[in-house]
Design a protein around this motif. Structure first.
Motif, PDB file in Angstrom:
ATOM      1  N   ILE A 102       0.831  -1.208   0.000  1.00  0.00           N
ATOM      2  CA  ILE A 102       0.000   0.000   0.000  1.00  0.00           C
ATOM      3  C   ILE A 102       0.867   1.260   0.000  1.00  0.00           C
ATOM      4  N   LEU A 103       2.045   1.182   0.617  1.00  0.00           N
ATOM      5  CA  LEU A 103       2.899   2.363   0.769  1.00  0.00           C
ATOM      6  C   LEU A 103       3.562   2.797  -0.536  1.00  0.00           C
ATOM      7  N   ASP A 104       4.222   1.856  -1.214  1.00  0.00           N
ATOM      8  CA  ASP A 104       4.982   2.255  -2.398  1.00  0.00           C
ATOM      9  C   ASP A 104       4.543   1.535  -3.677  1.00  0.00           C
ATOM     10  N   GLU A 105       3.474   0.774  -3.624  1.00  0.00           N
ATOM     11  CA  GLU A 105       2.912   0.035  -4.748  1.00  0.00           C
ATOM     12  C   GLU A 105       3.876  -0.973  -5.361  1.00  0.00           C
ATOM     13  N   SER A 106       4.864  -1.419  -4.610  1.00  0.00           N
ATOM     14  CA  SER A 106       5.736  -2.488  -5.090  1.00  0.00           C
ATOM     15  C   SER A 106       5.081  -3.831  -4.768  1.00  0.00           C
ATOM     16  N   ALA A 107       5.536  -4.883  -5.433  1.00  0.00           N
ATOM     17  CA  ALA A 107       4.985  -6.221  -5.218  1.00  0.00           C
ATOM     18  C   ALA A 107       5.914  -7.015  -4.308  1.00  0.00           C
ATOM     19  N   HIS A 108       5.336  -7.718  -3.351  1.00  0.00           N
ATOM     20  CA  HIS A 108       6.100  -8.587  -2.452  1.00  0.00           C
ATOM     21  C   HIS A 108       5.670 -10.024  -2.681  1.00  0.00           C
ATOM     22  N   HIS A 109       6.644 -10.882  -2.868  1.00  0.00           N
ATOM     23  CA  HIS A 109       6.384 -12.297  -3.098  1.00  0.00           C
ATOM     24  C   HIS A 109       5.912 -12.937  -1.792  1.00  0.00           C
ATOM     25  N   LEU A 110       4.754 -13.569  -1.792  1.00  0.00           N
ATOM     26  CA  LEU A 110       4.225 -14.219  -0.592  1.00  0.00           C
ATOM     27  C   LEU A 110       4.422 -15.725  -0.614  1.00  0.00           C
ATOM     28  N   LEU A 111       4.187 -16.352  -1.769  1.00  0.00           N
ATOM     29  CA  LEU A 111       4.153 -17.808  -1.849  1.00  0.00           C
ATOM     30  C   LEU A 111       4.509 -18.251  -3.256  1.00  0.00           C
ATOM     31  N   SER A 112       5.225 -19.359  -3.365  1.00  0.00           N
ATOM     32  CA  SER A 112       5.433 -19.993  -4.667  1.00  0.00           C
ATOM     33  C   SER A 112       5.322 -21.500  -4.474  1.00  0.00           C
ATOM     34  N   ALA A 113       4.733 -22.157  -5.463  1.00  0.00           N
ATOM     35  CA  ALA A 113       4.539 -23.605  -5.419  1.00  0.00           C
ATOM     36  C   ALA A 113       4.786 -24.164  -6.812  1.00  0.00           C
ATOM     37  N   SER A 114       5.413 -25.343  -6.863  1.00  0.00           N
ATOM     38  CA  SER A 114       5.692 -26.009  -8.133  1.00  0.00           C
ATOM     39  C   SER A 114       5.354 -27.483  -8.004  1.00  0.00           C
ATOM     40  N   LEU A 115       4.848 -28.038  -9.082  1.00  0.00           N
ATOM     41  CA  LEU A 115       4.599 -29.471  -9.195  1.00  0.00           C
ATOM     42  C   LEU A 115       5.115 -29.870 -10.565  1.00  0.00           C
ATOM     43  N   TYR A 116       6.048 -30.841 -10.632  1.00  0.00           N
ATOM     44  CA  TYR A 116       6.674 -31.176 -11.903  1.00  0.00           C
ATOM     45  C   TYR A 116       7.130 -32.622 -11.931  1.00  0.00           C
ATOM     46  N   SER A 117       7.430 -33.112 -13.144  1.00  0.00           N
ATOM     47  CA  SER A 117       7.900 -34.482 -13.303  1.00  0.00           C
ATOM     48  C   SER A 117       8.677 -34.597 -14.615  1.00  0.00           C
ATOM     49  N   PHE A 118       9.187 -35.797 -14.867  1.00  0.00           N
ATOM     50  CA  PHE A 118       9.941 -36.118 -16.072  1.00  0.00           C
ATOM     51  C   PHE A 118       9.402 -37.426 -16.633  1.00  0.00           C
ATOM     52  N   ALA A 119       9.209 -37.485 -17.944  1.00  0.00           N
ATOM     53  CA  ALA A 119       8.803 -38.715 -18.621  1.00  0.00           C
ATOM     54  C   ALA A 119       9.960 -39.145 -19.518  1.00  0.00           C
ATOM     55  N   PHE A 120      10.480 -40.361 -19.289  1.00  0.00           N
ATOM     56  CA  PHE A 120      11.633 -40.872 -20.032  1.00  0.00           C
ATOM     57  C   PHE A 120      11.163 -41.812 -21.132  1.00  0.00           C
ATOM     58  N   PHE A 121      11.793 -41.703 -22.307  1.00  0.00           N
ATOM     59  CA  PHE A 121      11.430 -42.523 -23.454  1.00  0.00           C
ATOM     60  C   PHE A 121      12.595 -43.439 -23.836  1.00  0.00           C
ATOM     61  N   GLU A 122      12.266 -44.662 -24.212  1.00  0.00           N
ATOM     62  CA  GLU A 122      13.239 -45.650 -24.707  1.00  0.00           C
ATOM     63  C   GLU A 122      14.441 -45.829 -23.791  1.00  0.00           C
ATOM     64  N   THR A 123      14.207 -45.994 -22.525  1.00  0.00           N
ATOM     65  CA  THR A 123      15.301 -46.299 -21.602  1.00  0.00           C
ATOM     66  C   THR A 123      14.897 -47.456 -20.712  1.00  0.00           C
ATOM     67  N   LYS A 124      15.791 -48.407 -20.570  1.00  0.00           N
ATOM     68  CA  LYS A 124      15.532 -49.565 -19.712  1.00  0.00           C
ATOM     69  C   LYS A 124      16.040 -49.333 -18.298  1.00  0.00           C
ATOM     70  N   LYS A 125      16.844 -48.287 -18.118  1.00  0.00           N
ATOM     71  CA  LYS A 125      17.414 -48.013 -16.797  1.00  0.00           C
ATOM     72  C   LYS A 125      16.385 -47.431 -15.830  1.00  0.00           C
ATOM     73  N   VAL A 126      15.325 -46.831 -16.373  1.00  0.00           N
ATOM     74  CA  VAL A 126      14.243 -46.297 -15.547  1.00  0.00           C
ATOM     75  C   VAL A 126      13.071 -47.257 -15.712  1.00  0.00           C
ATOM     76  N   GLY A 127      12.562 -47.790 -14.611  1.00  0.00           N
ATOM     77  CA  GLY A 127      11.562 -48.850 -14.674  1.00  0.00           C
ATOM     78  C   GLY A 127      10.194 -48.426 -15.157  1.00  0.00           C
ATOM     79  N   GLN A 128       9.914 -47.144 -15.222  1.00  0.00           N
ATOM     80  CA  GLN A 128       8.588 -46.652 -15.567  1.00  0.00           C
ATOM     81  C   GLN A 128       8.747 -45.334 -16.313  1.00  0.00           C
ATOM     82  N   MET A 129       7.818 -45.002 -17.204  1.00  0.00           N
ATOM     83  CA  MET A 129       7.952 -43.778 -17.989  1.00  0.00           C
ATOM     84  C   MET A 129       8.017 -42.539 -17.098  1.00  0.00           C
ATOM     85  N   ILE A 130       7.148 -42.439 -16.100  1.00  0.00           N
ATOM     86  CA  ILE A 130       7.167 -41.326 -15.146  1.00  0.00           C
ATOM     87  C   ILE A 130       7.451 -41.921 -13.765  1.00  0.00           C
TER      88      ILE A 130
END
Length: 167
Positions: free
Chosen positions: A112-140
């Motif tokens: 309210i004082l200087d109209e700047s933005a303050h970061h309150l919260l951040s959240a992330s949800l992510y994954s990796f899908a591997f193709f044609e690899t036998k070393k990883v037992g499942q795609m995701i």
């Protein structure tokens, strides 16, 4: 000695999406190897990233949502992993292609004082899908999450988590 040149060009589709193709090389010169001689590793890389930034804003808060997906491809290197020392993950990557995808969210509060933005919260949800690899037992094999709280501009509390989908 490492050198990783890359070339990319973002294509912007209106205010909602950006598509960025990228090509590059991963070059490493090893001065010493298990065979007591120098070795040179050359590996190509290609990426295609699609991302967006959507937001809702009122007079006090801004909620930013950023979904993304990126395809990554690494070629077969010119040097086998057994022909040189492995110092980090990049030294041992062989032919690999995978998709990384997720969503990032942030919440900002307007001061309210200087109209700047303050970061309150951040959240992330992510994954990796591997193709044609036998070393990883499942795609995701795993899903990852991250939560960060910012009670004041100089303090951050973080929680990083992962869920193993293999078992």
């Amino acid at each position: 000695l490492q050198w990783t040149p890359s070339l990319f060009r973002p294509f912007i589709f209106g205010p909602y999406a950006t598509l960025t193709p990228k090509v590059g090389l991963f070059n490493t010169l090893y001065g010493d190897t298990p065979k007591k001689e120098a070795a040179f590793l050359l590996q190509g890389r290609g990426d295609l990233e699609l991302k967006s930034a959507l937001y809702y804003q009122n007079s006090f808060f801004k909620h930013l949502v950023e979904p993304y997906a990126a395809y990554h491809y690494y070629t077969q290197p010119t040097s086998c992993a057994s022909d040189h020392y492995i110092f980090d993950l990049r030294d041992g990557i062989t032919k690999l292609h995978y998709l990384s995808f997720g969503i990032n969210q942030s919440l900002y509060k307007k001061s309210i004082l200087d109209e700047s933005a303050h970061h309150l919260l951040s959240a992330s949800l992510y994954s990796f899908a591997f193709f044609e690899t036998k070393k990883v037992g499942q795609m995701i094999p795993r899903v990852y999450g991250s939560l960060s709280l910012y009670p004041c501009p100089t303090l951050k509390h973080s929680l990083d988590m992962g869920w193993n989908l293999l078992y």
